[in-house]
Design an enzyme around this catalytic site. Sequence first.
Site, PDB file in Angstrom:
ATOM      1  CE1 TYR A  95      -4.576  -2.513   4.668  1.00 53.06           C
ATOM      2  CE2 TYR A  95      -3.687  -0.283   4.616  1.00 53.06           C
ATOM      3  CZ  TYR A  95      -4.125  -1.415   3.957  1.00 53.06           C
ATOM      4  OH  TYR A  95      -4.095  -1.444   2.584  1.00 53.06           O
TER       5      TYR A  95
ATOM      6  CB  SER B  90      -0.892   0.006   1.256  1.00 53.05           C
ATOM      7  OG  SER B  90      -1.524   1.255   1.422  1.00 53.05           O
TER       8      SER B  90
END
Length: 257
Positions: free
Chosen positions: A151, A138
């Site tokens: 996360y 990400s």
Amino acid sequence: MKLQGNKILITGGSAGIGLALAKKFVELDNEVLITGRTKEKLDAAKSECNELMCFQCDGSDPQQITELSQSIQNIHPDMNVLINNAGVLVSRNLLNKPESLVEFTKEVDINVKGTVLTTSLFLNQIEKNKGTIINVSSGLAFVPMMSAPIYCATKAFIHSFTTSLRYQLESQGVEVVELAPPAVKTNMTARLPEDGFFDILSTDELVKATISGLKSGKKEICPGQASKLRLLSRLMPDYIERKLAKASRGYMPKTSK
């Protein structure tokens, strides 16, 4: 990575980025296998693209991952591309007591343990077939977002793990690629405003950038805003960390009383 004639396994391929990539690779004349946690989502994906081969598997369960690898190696020994895409994001306020310890670490179980175990169990097959491993991290692997602390940490792990894996396998004929998406319009990002700090890509835009990056041989593909986050994390880390914290403050759960 060649873009045609592969047999590709995509974890978490029943929705979102995984499904968008799956449909594109089918369009490019590849055989595509996908995993998903529920039969309902796999059936829905199959209804959108009948060519997909579906396998139910919970990416946080070592036993299910082991059984998946055994099935794929027996039925599809020519599988030569693994895309570790399965992942979850939970907005968290770390001052709040978790409802359960199992729930509190589910991002670690799926995003980290799932990727490591899946890679390890399929590594010999990918090496034998001189294939490719694509790990989906990400843009938040480079800059942490306050509202998603676990996360972001898992995606930083995936970035580091992928880099090490690439160097370990470079003499074995295995290509290792990192795809670091920015915010993409999926269920995971449903609460993010399109007119705010986050420059949200459509899945079509992400897929187009991914295919272009693979075609040009990039080892790190950072579409859209992800490339800016990566650059600013090196040049102006304090600035971009504070900017992202401010932009995400409204998405962090309130402190429980």
